[in-house]
Scaffold this motif. Structure first.
Motif, PDB file in Angstrom:
ATOM      1  N   GLY A 204      25.880  73.280  26.397  1.00  0.00           N
ATOM      2  CA  GLY A 204      26.560  74.292  25.600  1.00  0.00           C
ATOM      3  C   GLY A 204      26.753  73.885  24.155  1.00  0.00           C
ATOM      4  N   GLY A 205      26.048  74.571  23.240  1.00  0.00           N
ATOM      5  CA  GLY A 205      26.205  74.306  21.816  1.00  0.00           C
ATOM      6  C   GLY A 205      25.175  73.331  21.282  1.00  0.00           C
ATOM      7  N   ARG A 206      25.017  73.348  19.959  1.00  0.00           N
ATOM      8  CA  ARG A 206      23.975  72.543  19.320  1.00  0.00           C
ATOM      9  C   ARG A 206      24.161  71.045  19.529  1.00  0.00           C
ATOM     10  NH1 ARG A 206      22.917  75.401  13.384  1.00  0.00           N
ATOM     11  NH2 ARG A 206      22.089  77.389  14.198  1.00  0.00           N
ATOM     12  N   GLN A 207      25.400  70.598  19.434  1.00  0.00           N
ATOM     13  CA  GLN A 207      25.645  69.156  19.572  1.00  0.00           C
ATOM     14  C   GLN A 207      25.246  68.666  20.957  1.00  0.00           C
ATOM     15  OE1 GLN A 207      29.714  67.937  18.903  1.00  0.00           O
ATOM     16  NE2 GLN A 207      29.234  65.774  19.049  1.00  0.00           N
ATOM     17  N   LYS A 208      25.611  69.425  21.987  1.00  0.00           N
ATOM     18  CA  LYS A 208      25.299  68.987  23.345  1.00  0.00           C
ATOM     19  C   LYS A 208      23.824  69.174  23.687  1.00  0.00           C
ATOM     20  CE  LYS A 208      29.839  69.030  25.492  1.00  0.00           C
ATOM     21  NZ  LYS A 208      30.629  69.388  26.693  1.00  0.00           N
ATOM     22  N   THR A 209      23.191  70.204  23.150  1.00  0.00           N
ATOM     23  CA  THR A 209      21.756  70.346  23.416  1.00  0.00           C
ATOM     24  C   THR A 209      20.987  69.192  22.768  1.00  0.00           C
ATOM     25  OG1 THR A 209      21.550  71.867  21.527  1.00  0.00           O
ATOM     26  CG2 THR A 209      21.784  72.853  23.723  1.00  0.00           C
ATOM     27  N   ALA A 210      21.442  68.733  21.620  1.00  0.00           N
ATOM     28  CA  ALA A 210      20.796  67.582  20.977  1.00  0.00           C
ATOM     29  C   ALA A 210      20.962  66.333  21.832  1.00  0.00           C
ATOM     30  CB  ALA A 210      21.388  67.356  19.588  1.00  0.00           C
ATOM     31  N   ILE A 211      22.132  66.163  22.439  1.00  0.00           N
ATOM     32  CA  ILE A 211      22.379  65.011  23.309  1.00  0.00           C
ATOM     33  C   ILE A 211      21.453  65.065  24.519  1.00  0.00           C
ATOM     34  CG2 ILE A 211      24.076  64.002  24.894  1.00  0.00           C
ATOM     35  CD1 ILE A 211      26.222  64.797  22.797  1.00  0.00           C
ATOM     36  N   ALA A 212      21.293  66.260  25.096  1.00  0.00           N
ATOM     37  CA  ALA A 212      20.416  66.405  26.260  1.00  0.00           C
ATOM     38  C   ALA A 212      18.977  66.059  25.897  1.00  0.00           C
ATOM     39  CB  ALA A 212      20.505  67.827  26.807  1.00  0.00           C
ATOM     40  N   ALA A 213      18.550  66.457  24.715  1.00  0.00           N
ATOM     41  CA  ALA A 213      17.187  66.137  24.271  1.00  0.00           C
ATOM     42  C   ALA A 213      17.029  64.627  24.097  1.00  0.00           C
ATOM     43  CB  ALA A 213      16.873  66.868  22.975  1.00  0.00           C
ATOM     44  N   GLN A 214      18.053  63.977  23.561  1.00  0.00           N
ATOM     45  CA  GLN A 214      18.004  62.525  23.387  1.00  0.00           C
ATOM     46  C   GLN A 214      17.951  61.810  24.734  1.00  0.00           C
ATOM     47  OE1 GLN A 214      21.483  61.706  21.034  1.00  0.00           O
ATOM     48  NE2 GLN A 214      20.653  62.641  19.180  1.00  0.00           N
ATOM     49  N   ALA A 215      18.525  62.426  25.757  1.00  0.00           N
ATOM     50  CA  ALA A 215      18.517  61.832  27.102  1.00  0.00           C
ATOM     51  C   ALA A 215      17.172  61.995  27.793  1.00  0.00           C
ATOM     52  CB  ALA A 215      19.614  62.451  27.960  1.00  0.00           C
ATOM     53  N   GLY A 216      16.260  62.755  27.172  1.00  0.00           N
ATOM     54  CA  GLY A 216      14.922  62.862  27.730  1.00  0.00           C
ATOM     55  C   GLY A 216      14.497  64.232  28.184  1.00  0.00           C
ATOM     56  N   ALA A 217      15.384  65.240  28.088  1.00  0.00           N
ATOM     57  CA  ALA A 217      14.997  66.586  28.503  1.00  0.00           C
ATOM     58  C   ALA A 217      13.828  67.077  27.650  1.00  0.00           C
ATOM     59  CB  ALA A 217      16.177  67.539  28.394  1.00  0.00           C
ATOM     60  N   ASP A 218      12.781  67.573  28.308  1.00  0.00           N
ATOM     61  CA  ASP A 218      11.605  68.073  27.589  1.00  0.00           C
ATOM     62  C   ASP A 218      11.887  69.417  26.929  1.00  0.00           C
ATOM     63  OD1 ASP A 218       9.326  66.122  28.493  1.00  0.00           O
ATOM     64  OD2 ASP A 218      10.415  66.604  30.321  1.00  0.00           O
ATOM     65  N   GLU A 219      12.706  70.229  27.571  1.00  0.00           N
ATOM     66  CA  GLU A 219      13.156  71.504  27.033  1.00  0.00           C
ATOM     67  C   GLU A 219      14.657  71.590  27.257  1.00  0.00           C
ATOM     68  OE1 GLU A 219      11.545  74.035  25.575  1.00  0.00           O
ATOM     69  OE2 GLU A 219       9.412  73.624  25.942  1.00  0.00           O
ATOM     70  N   VAL A 220      15.371  72.113  26.268  1.00  0.00           N
ATOM     71  CA  VAL A 220      16.820  72.243  26.394  1.00  0.00           C
ATOM     72  C   VAL A 220      17.219  73.688  26.137  1.00  0.00           C
ATOM     73  CG1 VAL A 220      19.072  71.413  25.643  1.00  0.00           C
ATOM     74  CG2 VAL A 220      17.113  69.870  25.591  1.00  0.00           C
ATOM     75  N   ILE A 221      18.064  74.211  26.998  1.00  0.00           N
ATOM     76  CA  ILE A 221      18.542  75.587  26.896  1.00  0.00           C
ATOM     77  C   ILE A 221      20.023  75.571  26.549  1.00  0.00           C
ATOM     78  CG2 ILE A 221      18.891  77.754  28.151  1.00  0.00           C
ATOM     79  CD1 ILE A 221      16.581  76.789  30.037  1.00  0.00           C
ATOM     80  N   ASP A 222      20.393  76.277  25.488  1.00  0.00           N
ATOM     81  CA  ASP A 222      21.791  76.417  25.105  1.00  0.00           C
ATOM     82  C   ASP A 222      22.356  77.611  25.863  1.00  0.00           C
ATOM     83  OD1 ASP A 222      24.279  76.795  23.973  1.00  0.00           O
ATOM     84  OD2 ASP A 222      23.567  76.816  21.900  1.00  0.00           O
ATOM     85  N   TYR A 223      23.106  77.351  26.930  1.00  0.00           N
ATOM     86  CA  TYR A 223      23.577  78.454  27.761  1.00  0.00           C
ATOM     87  C   TYR A 223      24.615  79.324  27.051  1.00  0.00           C
ATOM     88  CZ  TYR A 223      27.651  75.500  28.842  1.00  0.00           C
ATOM     89  OH  TYR A 223      28.780  74.720  28.747  1.00  0.00           O
ATOM     90  N   GLN A 224      25.143  78.846  25.929  1.00  0.00           N
ATOM     91  CA  GLN A 224      26.089  79.665  25.162  1.00  0.00           C
ATOM     92  C   GLN A 224      25.365  80.753  24.375  1.00  0.00           C
ATOM     93  OE1 GLN A 224      28.436  77.032  22.717  1.00  0.00           O
ATOM     94  NE2 GLN A 224      29.689  76.323  24.438  1.00  0.00           N
ATOM     95  N   ALA A 225      24.102  80.507  24.052  1.00  0.00           N
ATOM     96  CA  ALA A 225      23.349  81.455  23.230  1.00  0.00           C
ATOM     97  C   ALA A 225      22.146  82.044  23.947  1.00  0.00           C
ATOM     98  CB  ALA A 225      22.876  80.763  21.942  1.00  0.00           C
ATOM     99  N   GLN A 226      21.753  81.472  25.090  1.00  0.00           N
ATOM    100  CA  GLN A 226      20.550  81.898  25.784  1.00  0.00           C
ATOM    101  C   GLN A 226      20.846  82.120  27.263  1.00  0.00           C
ATOM    102  OE1 GLN A 226      18.630  78.189  24.329  1.00  0.00           O
ATOM    103  NE2 GLN A 226      16.867  79.476  23.830  1.00  0.00           N
ATOM    104  N   ASP A 227      20.048  82.997  27.875  1.00  0.00           N
ATOM    105  CA  ASP A 227      20.109  83.218  29.309  1.00  0.00           C
ATOM    106  C   ASP A 227      19.228  82.162  29.967  1.00  0.00           C
ATOM    107  OD1 ASP A 227      19.196  84.163  31.941  1.00  0.00           O
ATOM    108  OD2 ASP A 227      20.320  85.987  31.463  1.00  0.00           O
ATOM    109  N   PHE A 228      19.836  81.227  30.708  1.00  0.00           N
ATOM    110  CA  PHE A 228      19.036  80.099  31.197  1.00  0.00           C
ATOM    111  C   PHE A 228      17.994  80.549  32.223  1.00  0.00           C
ATOM    112  CE2 PHE A 228      22.464  79.743  34.450  1.00  0.00           C
ATOM    113  CZ  PHE A 228      21.721  79.541  35.603  1.00  0.00           C
ATOM    114  N   GLU A 229      18.279  81.588  32.992  1.00  0.00           N
ATOM    115  CA  GLU A 229      17.289  82.073  33.954  1.00  0.00           C
ATOM    116  C   GLU A 229      16.044  82.598  33.245  1.00  0.00           C
ATOM    117  OE1 GLU A 229      16.666  85.699  37.179  1.00  0.00           O
ATOM    118  OE2 GLU A 229      18.707  85.098  36.650  1.00  0.00           O
ATOM    119  N   GLU A 230      16.268  83.411  32.219  1.00  0.00           N
ATOM    120  CA  GLU A 230      15.131  83.945  31.457  1.00  0.00           C
ATOM    121  C   GLU A 230      14.342  82.821  30.792  1.00  0.00           C
ATOM    122  OE1 GLU A 230      16.534  86.820  28.689  1.00  0.00           O
ATOM    123  OE2 GLU A 230      17.169  88.255  30.236  1.00  0.00           O
ATOM    124  N   GLU A 231      15.052  81.833  30.251  1.00  0.00           N
ATOM    125  CA  GLU A 231      14.375  80.739  29.562  1.00  0.00           C
ATOM    126  C   GLU A 231      13.571  79.875  30.532  1.00  0.00           C
ATOM    127  OE1 GLU A 231      14.161  79.846  26.123  1.00  0.00           O
ATOM    128  OE2 GLU A 231      14.627  81.992  26.228  1.00  0.00           O
TER     129      GLU A 231
END
Length: 322
Positions: A170-197
């Motif tokens: 949730g949010g830019r700061q946390k999506t950046a953290i998830a990417a640093q942890a190795g996630a290939d794609e990161v979805i911001d559930y506050q701004a995006q529908d994760f199912e659609e993404e």
């Protein structure tokens, strides 16, 4: 000794910092001088009564420190040994008891704070990716709360398995953290529908497995993110418990699987516990698993640690330091 106790289930105001007698180890037990105690949602579930227990209760199951005393019949341990466990009896204290067979050694090069931060969440990430739904190279997985304590570790372990990781946060700061942890794609559930993404990212196919520690807020849509015969691994409920489900739903969504695992069932045997803990702490020692200790609190501030955890104000592990 000082400890964090609750007399009955409740909010953070139910936590009491009290002086209580130091426990004495019985047969097959060890007394551990706690140097770092992990704060987990499991503790919140015990505090609120979501998980049943007898009261009054000293909170905490995860801790690391040194052996202070041994009960009769204990072999292979000595006073002064550095150990960690997820089976402490009240680790929110200066001293805690544990069955000797549930203690694991902390290797040289790993601090007590690192062990306290890694032993429960690290073994959770390990069993999820290696045993519950063993990931193979190229498998696509969805990790909810990918910037949280377990989520960050699970992203890293999934990458060690060669998987393609989609994380939500949730949010830019946390999506950046998830990417640093190795996630290939990161979805911001506050701004995006994760199912659609997820469907967009996978070309409509879905993922092999959803690792969901959030529960109520993400569960139903998460089922729609699975490929045919995929697996929903519900291992937490930080947003609330999931309601009843008709098994026919699993059929209608592609003969998908649903499991609700617990780390304690994956380390019930001593051999499993040692294998998983050695691998996790070895990764930490070798720099293959990057830990994030978000904040360390003194025991007296356990309530604040719980408030931060429940309010999703963390992006890493919380520790209590006696």
């Amino acid at each position: 000794m000082r400890a964090v106790r609750i007399a009955q289930p409740g909010g953070t105001d139910a936590l009491r910092f009290e002086e209580i007698p130091r426990p004495e180890p019985k047969e097959s037990e060890a007394l551990v001088k706690i140097e770092a105690a992990g704060v987990n949602f499991l503790d919140v579930y015990h505090r609120t009564g979501s998980y049943k227990g007898s009261f009054p209760l000293t909170l905490g199951v995860e801790g690391a420190g040194t052996v202070a005393a041994l009960g009769s019949g204990v072999h292979g341990l000595r006073v002064g040994d550095r150990v960690a466990s997820i089976a402490m009896t009240g680790s929110y204290a200066e001293y805690a008891l544990a069955p000797a067979e549930k203690l694991v050694p902390i290797p040289a090069g790993v601090s007590s704070s690192q062990a306290g931060a890694a032993i429960l969440q690290g073994m959770t990430a390990q069993y999820l990716a290696f045993s519950t739904c063993p990931l193979a190279p190229g498998d696509k997985c969805l990790v909810h709360a990918a910037a949280g304590g377990i989520g960050r570790l699970l992203c890293q372990v999934a990458k060690l398995r060669g998987a393609f990781v989609i994380g939500t946060a949730g949010g830019r700061q946390k999506t950046a953290i998830a990417a640093q942890a190795g996630a290939d794609e990161v979805i911001d559930y506050q701004a995006q529908d994760f199912e659609e993404e997820v469907k967009r990212i996978t070309g409509g196919k879905g993922v092999r497995v959803v690792y969901d520690s959030v529960g109520k807020a993400t569960f139903e849509k998460g089922l729609n993110c699975l490929e045919r015969r995929g697996m929903m691994v519900l291992f937490g409920q930080s947003s609330g418990a999931v309601g009843p489900i008709d098994p026919q739903v699993l059929n209608a969504k592609g003969s998908i699987y649903l499991t609700r695992p617990s780390v304690f069932h994956y380390v019930a045997q001593r051999e499993e516990l040692v294998t998983r803990s050695e691998q996790v702490l070895g990764w930490v020692r070798d720099g293959l698993l990057k830990l994030s200790i978000f904040r360390e609190f003194p025991l007296a501030e356990a309530g604040e640690a719980h408030r931060m955890l429940e309010g999703r104000q963390t992006s890493g592990k919380l520790l209590l330091i006696p």
